[in-house]
Design a protein around this motif. Structure first.
Motif, PDB file in Angstrom:
ATOM      1  N   THR A 149       0.822  -1.204   0.000  1.00  0.00           N
ATOM      2  CA  THR A 149       0.000   0.000   0.000  1.00  0.00           C
ATOM      3  C   THR A 149       0.860   1.261   0.000  1.00  0.00           C
ATOM      4  O   THR A 149       1.838   1.357   0.743  1.00  0.00           O
ATOM      5  CB  THR A 149      -0.969   0.020   1.199  1.00  0.00           C
ATOM      6  OG1 THR A 149      -1.727   1.248   1.161  1.00  0.00           O
ATOM      7  CG2 THR A 149      -0.233  -0.064   2.528  1.00  0.00           C
ATOM      8  N   GLU A 150       0.472   2.208  -0.817  1.00  0.00           N
ATOM      9  CA  GLU A 150       1.140   3.515  -0.836  1.00  0.00           C
ATOM     10  C   GLU A 150       0.332   4.554  -0.057  1.00  0.00           C
ATOM     11  O   GLU A 150       0.883   5.517   0.461  1.00  0.00           O
ATOM     12  CB  GLU A 150       1.348   3.973  -2.275  1.00  0.00           C
ATOM     13  CG  GLU A 150       2.291   3.058  -3.067  1.00  0.00           C
ATOM     14  CD  GLU A 150       2.478   3.510  -4.501  1.00  0.00           C
ATOM     15  OE1 GLU A 150       1.854   4.537  -4.887  1.00  0.00           O
ATOM     16  OE2 GLU A 150       3.237   2.849  -5.242  1.00  0.00           O
ATOM     17  N   SER A 151      -0.981   4.327   0.050  1.00  0.00           N
ATOM     18  CA  SER A 151      -1.841   5.255   0.786  1.00  0.00           C
ATOM     19  C   SER A 151      -1.941   4.896   2.267  1.00  0.00           C
ATOM     20  O   SER A 151      -2.502   5.653   3.054  1.00  0.00           O
ATOM     21  CB  SER A 151      -3.245   5.247   0.177  1.00  0.00           C
ATOM     22  OG  SER A 151      -3.866   3.984   0.380  1.00  0.00           O
ATOM     23  N   ASN A 152      -1.394   3.731   2.623  1.00  0.00           N
ATOM     24  CA  ASN A 152      -1.519   3.178   3.977  1.00  0.00           C
ATOM     25  C   ASN A 152      -2.971   2.841   4.328  1.00  0.00           C
ATOM     26  O   ASN A 152      -3.324   2.718   5.496  1.00  0.00           O
ATOM     27  CB  ASN A 152      -0.932   4.113   5.037  1.00  0.00           C
ATOM     28  CG  ASN A 152       0.576   4.199   4.939  1.00  0.00           C
ATOM     29  OD1 ASN A 152       1.244   3.218   4.587  1.00  0.00           O
ATOM     30  ND2 ASN A 152       1.126   5.368   5.231  1.00  0.00           N
ATOM     31  N   LYS A 153      -3.787   2.654   3.292  1.00  0.00           N
ATOM     32  CA  LYS A 153      -5.183   2.263   3.493  1.00  0.00           C
ATOM     33  C   LYS A 153      -5.460   1.004   2.680  1.00  0.00           C
ATOM     34  O   LYS A 153      -5.361   1.014   1.448  1.00  0.00           O
ATOM     35  CB  LYS A 153      -6.132   3.373   3.051  1.00  0.00           C
ATOM     36  CG  LYS A 153      -6.033   4.633   3.899  1.00  0.00           C
ATOM     37  CD  LYS A 153      -6.969   5.715   3.375  1.00  0.00           C
ATOM     38  CE  LYS A 153      -6.856   6.987   4.200  1.00  0.00           C
ATOM     39  NZ  LYS A 153      -7.737   8.058   3.680  1.00  0.00           N
ATOM     40  N   ASP A 182       1.705   2.128  10.055  1.00  0.00           N
ATOM     41  CA  ASP A 182       0.790   3.218   9.702  1.00  0.00           C
ATOM     42  C   ASP A 182      -0.457   2.744   8.967  1.00  0.00           C
ATOM     43  O   ASP A 182      -1.318   3.557   8.616  1.00  0.00           O
ATOM     44  CB  ASP A 182       1.519   4.240   8.823  1.00  0.00           C
ATOM     45  CG  ASP A 182       2.675   4.919   9.546  1.00  0.00           C
ATOM     46  OD1 ASP A 182       2.546   5.171  10.761  1.00  0.00           O
ATOM     47  OD2 ASP A 182       3.715   5.171   8.890  1.00  0.00           O
ATOM     48  N   GLU A 209     -12.506   5.892  -0.731  1.00  0.00           N
ATOM     49  CA  GLU A 209     -11.958   6.266   0.569  1.00  0.00           C
ATOM     50  C   GLU A 209     -10.437   6.307   0.572  1.00  0.00           C
ATOM     51  O   GLU A 209      -9.818   6.511   1.609  1.00  0.00           O
ATOM     52  CB  GLU A 209     -12.443   5.288   1.645  1.00  0.00           C
ATOM     53  CG  GLU A 209     -13.929   5.346   1.940  1.00  0.00           C
ATOM     54  CD  GLU A 209     -14.308   4.445   3.115  1.00  0.00           C
ATOM     55  OE1 GLU A 209     -13.532   4.338   4.072  1.00  0.00           O
ATOM     56  OE2 GLU A 209     -15.393   3.844   3.059  1.00  0.00           O
ATOM     57  N   GLY A 210      -9.822   6.097  -0.561  1.00  0.00           N
ATOM     58  CA  GLY A 210      -8.375   6.172  -0.657  1.00  0.00           C
ATOM     59  C   GLY A 210      -7.658   4.845  -0.540  1.00  0.00           C
ATOM     60  O   GLY A 210      -6.427   4.793  -0.489  1.00  0.00           O
ATOM     61  N   VAL A 211      -8.421   3.749  -0.528  1.00  0.00           N
ATOM     62  CA  VAL A 211      -7.826   2.411  -0.451  1.00  0.00           C
ATOM     63  C   VAL A 211      -7.116   2.086  -1.768  1.00  0.00           C
ATOM     64  O   VAL A 211      -7.669   2.340  -2.847  1.00  0.00           O
ATOM     65  CB  VAL A 211      -8.924   1.370  -0.160  1.00  0.00           C
ATOM     66  CG1 VAL A 211      -8.451  -0.045  -0.454  1.00  0.00           C
ATOM     67  CG2 VAL A 211      -9.398   1.490   1.290  1.00  0.00           C
ATOM     68  N   ASP A 212      -5.912   1.533  -1.681  1.00  0.00           N
ATOM     69  CA  ASP A 212      -5.212   1.129  -2.908  1.00  0.00           C
ATOM     70  C   ASP A 212      -4.854  -0.351  -2.931  1.00  0.00           C
ATOM     71  O   ASP A 212      -4.224  -0.825  -3.879  1.00  0.00           O
ATOM     72  CB  ASP A 212      -3.967   1.987  -3.143  1.00  0.00           C
ATOM     73  CG  ASP A 212      -2.936   1.890  -2.026  1.00  0.00           C
ATOM     74  OD1 ASP A 212      -3.206   1.214  -1.003  1.00  0.00           O
ATOM     75  OD2 ASP A 212      -1.857   2.490  -2.160  1.00  0.00           O
ATOM     76  N   ALA A 232      -5.532   0.102  -8.464  1.00  0.00           N
ATOM     77  CA  ALA A 232      -5.274  -0.526  -7.165  1.00  0.00           C
ATOM     78  C   ALA A 232      -4.822  -1.962  -7.403  1.00  0.00           C
ATOM     79  O   ALA A 232      -4.773  -2.438  -8.543  1.00  0.00           O
ATOM     80  CB  ALA A 232      -6.532  -0.494  -6.303  1.00  0.00           C
TER      81      ALA A 232
END
Length: 359
Positions: A149-153, A182, A209-212, A232
């Motif tokens: 993950t790059e977004s941490n989500k 994180d 929601e920013g999940v990748d 993603a």
């Protein structure tokens, strides 16, 4: 959930042996399957049907198999199971959690038929249960997700809020968090095992929601298709889903039911079948990790495969303390390992997961 935990504990401790004769070799053993999705779902049902085909390949004309696909959980399941029993099937596999009560009800009416129910906990003299330790594979997927993950989500599409699914969410998060402090996890419930439209909507909501990175405990390839559109990544669920490799599908958790099905059909044929509860995992070959593609850095792949080997050998358990519950209360102390009874009744998220479990 307490009732489920008690029953699961009894199932784990008790084996009901039946004295049964070997199958008469002058007629084929009829074996029936009830599927919650279509055989072409590319996931859960597809893998069970691969097991059915393995039965035919192994035993040839000693068996005759049939299946009914896309059976809704509930009253329709009882009708479908009854149909198989009336058609002369003497061994019936019911392959979804929601078929549990229907299986027990039909088994009471057909005491000369043997039933096998996947992922449930209710047994009888002629009803056995079988399950896979999916949470072991989720630990490996979570490790990759935490690194990638790059977004941490990271996101998780849940089917129904039952212990099996909650185990997977917790295991994924625990192991993503181990490699990425994180990381956050977002959960969306589809309330279906197989519904491509709902699964696609769930994936879209997570991506918004920013999940990748998306994980799923639903059966279609729709989340992978949505991940592909959004840039993603995701994982094959139940089957390899390799059509989406090398990206967005970077690995997969594969359910290999064939060895269990061969063993249980063989037991009916030789007269050794017994009602018991079976819960197998990576070390048993029932949970497999699909190829990790080159989209994953070599050091991440190495870490994931090392974890897989540690779990498979019994060196490491995915639920090892210290672990707290989401409300902050202690669950497992340092080095303490969760029992099967605790896992079978799991109805809480671990600390760090802010999502709510629906009632």
């Amino acid at each position: 959930m307490n009732r489920r935990q008690l029953l699961a504990s009894v199932a784990a401790l008790t084996t009901i042996s039946l004295s049964v004769p070997a199958w008469a070799q002058n007629e084929p053993l009829k074996v029936g399957f009830i599927y919650v999705g279509p055989v072409g779902d590319g996931g859960w049902t597809y893998q069970h049907d691969q097991g059915r085909q393995a039965i035919e390949a192994e035993f040839g004309d000693r068996v005759e198999t049939t299946f009914i696909e896309s059976v809704p959980e509930g009253a329709d399941a009882e009708r479908a199971i009854t149909q198989l029993a009336l058609a002369g099937n003497k061994l019936i596999f019911t392959t979804s959690f929601g078929f549990m009560d229907a299986t027990i009800n039909v088994a009471q009416k057909f005491p000369d038929v043997k039933f096998e129910h996947a992922t449930g906990y209710k047994r009888a003299d002629n009803v056995a249960t079988y399950d896979a330790r999916f949470y072991e594979g989720r630990a490996v997927m979570g490790t990759i997700a935490g690194h990638m993950t790059e977004s941490n989500k990271i996101g998780y599409i849940g089917s129904f809020p039952i212990p099996e699914v909650i185990q997977g969410i917790n295991s994924s998060y625990i192991h993503a968090k181990k490699v990425n402090p994180d990381v956050e996890i977002r959960v969306v419930w589809a309330y279906s095992w197989f519904d491509p439209a709902k699964e696609a909507d769930a994936a879209a909501a997570l991506i918004a929601e920013g999940v990748d990175v998306i994980l799923q405990h639903t059966d279609s390839t729709a989340p992978l298709a949505k991940a592909q559109e959004a840039g993603a990544i995701g994982f094959g669920q139940a089957s390899d889903m390799s059509n989406f490799a090398p990206n967005p599908r970077v690995s997969s958790i594969i359910d290999n039911w064939a060895p269990y099905y061969l063993d249980r059909v063989g037991a009916v044929l030789d007269g050794t079948w017994e009602s018991k509860a079976t819960w197998a995992g990576i070390g048993d070959g029932e949970v497999e990790i699909g190829e990790i593609t080159d989209a994953v850095p070599a050091e991440v792949k190495e870490a994931a495969l090392a974890l897989k080997d540690q779990i498979g050998s019994g060196e490491y358990h995915p639920f090892t303390g210290p672990l707290n519950k989401a409300d902050g209360s202690e669950w497992l102390a340092e080095g303490q390992v969760a029992t099967d009874e605790e896992l079978s009744g799991m109805n809480f998220f671990v600390e760090g997961i802010t999502a709510q479990i629906p009632e």
